[in-house]
Write a protein that holds these residues in place. Structure first.
Motif, PDB file in Angstrom:
ATOM      1  N   LEU A  35       0.734  -1.245   0.229  1.00 56.13           N
ATOM      2  CA  LEU A  35       0.168  -0.017   0.474  1.00 56.13           C
ATOM      3  C   LEU A  35       0.596   1.124   0.382  1.00 56.13           C
ATOM      4  N   ARG A  36       1.550   1.023   0.998  1.00 59.11           N
ATOM      5  CA  ARG A  36       2.748   2.396   1.066  1.00 59.11           C
ATOM      6  C   ARG A  36       3.553   2.538  -0.414  1.00 59.11           C
ATOM      7  N   ARG A  37       4.190   1.733  -1.171  1.00 62.34           N
ATOM      8  CA  ARG A  37       4.860   1.845  -2.881  1.00 62.34           C
ATOM      9  C   ARG A  37       3.461   2.142  -3.589  1.00 62.34           C
ATOM     10  N   ALA A  38       2.701   1.864  -3.315  1.00 61.87           N
ATOM     11  CA  ALA A  38       1.573   1.871  -4.342  1.00 61.87           C
ATOM     12  C   ALA A  38       1.546   3.547  -4.701  1.00 61.87           C
ATOM     13  N   CYS A  39       1.037   3.792  -2.556  1.00 59.25           N
ATOM     14  CA  CYS A  39       1.607   5.758  -2.185  1.00 59.25           C
ATOM     15  C   CYS A  39       2.179   6.215  -2.904  1.00 59.25           C
ATOM     16  N   GLU A  40       3.072   5.621  -2.951  1.00 55.93           N
ATOM     17  CA  GLU A  40       4.490   6.676  -2.942  1.00 55.93           C
ATOM     18  C   GLU A  40       4.647   6.754  -4.684  1.00 55.93           C
ATOM     19  N   LYS A  58      -5.654  -2.942   6.410  1.00 54.73           N
ATOM     20  CA  LYS A  58      -4.776  -3.028   6.702  1.00 54.73           C
ATOM     21  C   LYS A  58      -4.792  -1.800   5.823  1.00 54.73           C
ATOM     22  N   LEU A  59      -5.629  -1.070   5.029  1.00 53.10           N
ATOM     23  CA  LEU A  59      -5.370  -0.193   4.785  1.00 53.10           C
ATOM     24  C   LEU A  59      -5.608   0.946   5.600  1.00 53.10           C
ATOM     25  N   GLY A  60      -5.990   1.150   6.462  1.00 54.91           N
ATOM     26  CA  GLY A  60      -5.801   1.993   7.797  1.00 54.91           C
ATOM     27  C   GLY A  60      -4.262   2.097   8.657  1.00 54.91           C
ATOM     28  N   GLU A  61      -3.919   0.710   8.421  1.00 51.57           N
ATOM     29  CA  GLU A  61      -2.956   0.455   9.666  1.00 51.57           C
ATOM     30  C   GLU A  61      -1.950   1.140   8.523  1.00 51.57           C
ATOM     31  N   ALA A  62      -2.242   0.992   6.703  1.00 48.12           N
ATOM     32  CA  ALA A  62      -1.058   1.811   6.114  1.00 48.12           C
ATOM     33  C   ALA A  62      -1.153   3.393   5.782  1.00 48.12           C
ATOM     34  N   LEU A  95     -10.522   1.790   9.165  1.00 46.28           N
ATOM     35  CA  LEU A  95      -9.892   2.622   8.359  1.00 46.28           C
ATOM     36  C   LEU A  95      -8.904   3.643   8.827  1.00 46.28           C
ATOM     37  N   ARG A  96      -9.206   3.879  10.609  1.00 43.00           N
ATOM     38  CA  ARG A  96      -8.390   4.489  10.935  1.00 43.00           C
ATOM     39  C   ARG A  96      -9.028   6.593  10.185  1.00 43.00           C
ATOM     40  N   THR A  97      -9.992   6.467  10.337  1.00 39.60           N
ATOM     41  CA  THR A  97     -10.018   7.558   9.299  1.00 39.60           C
ATOM     42  C   THR A  97     -11.307   8.113   9.782  1.00 39.60           C
ATOM     43  N   ASP A  98     -11.535  10.248  10.325  1.00 37.35           N
ATOM     44  CA  ASP A  98     -12.946  10.523  10.577  1.00 37.35           C
ATOM     45  C   ASP A  98     -13.944  10.383   9.228  1.00 37.35           C
TER      46      ASP A  98
END
Length: 185
Positions: A35-40, A58-62, A95-98
């Motif tokens: 996920l981080r590689r995709a984002c970067e 997993k998405l929320g963690e990453a 997702l660890r989001t608001d």
């Protein structure tokens, strides 16, 4: 990476997106690395669903620490208000989001009834009013439901299986979304 406006939403998404269903096949560490590689690499649109086992977690963690840089869509197959509201709350925690950028009704057999006060659409509208979701869309594998979703004017996006083997009917669906300024995923 090139970004496009997702229909009439204010979301600018990478043309290449990350469908997070397969994340359930790999461990947390590998998922985070992927996920981080995709984002970067410039991908900013990540699509998941509460039914995809641990994909949301997993998405929320990453990506929780780069939340402002990504667009997250998630889905629910709920048909009633209570279940849909519970799914939205669960997705926000996982997702660890608001907020969820795009909440989608997940491949319903018929369109959600926007006039049913106890229906899933009522939960989505309440969540949108509270700021928990920003946009409402629908996914479908059924051409008739997808066409009805466009006709209804109640959805900002349509996610529909599309490939190089698409028929003229599927191409017409894409054209209709463009004419209505409805995001096509």
């Amino acid at each position: 990476m090139e970004k496009i406006r997702l229909g009439k939403t204010d979301l600018w998404v990478s043309k290449t997106s990350f469908g997070a269903l397969p994340l359930q096949r790999i461990g947390r560490r590998d998922a985070a690395r992927l996920l981080r590689r995709a984002c970067e690499s410039g991908i900013n649109y990540f699509d998941t669903a509460n039914a995809y086992t641990d994909s949301e977690e997993k998405l929320g963690e990453a990506l929780h620490d780069v939340r402002q840089k990504v667009v997250i869509s998630t889905k629910s197959g709920a048909v009633d208000k209570k279940t849909a509201a519970a799914h939205i709350e669960l997705s926000l925690r996982r997702l660890r989001t608001d907020y969820i950028d795009l909440f989608q009704f997940h491949n319903p057999e018929v369109l959600p009834d926007i006039d049913d006060p106890d229906g899933a659409f009522a939960a989505a509208l309440e969540a949108k009013q509270k700021g928990y979701i920003r946009h409402i869309g629908i996914t479908s594998h059924r051409l008739k439901v997808a066409e009805a979703a466009i006709d209804s004017g109640n959805f900002e996006t349509l996610q529909f299986p599309f490939c190089y083997l698409a028929s003229e009917k599927e191409f017409a669906l894409v054209r209709r979304c463009a004419e209505e300024d409805m995001g096509f995923i």
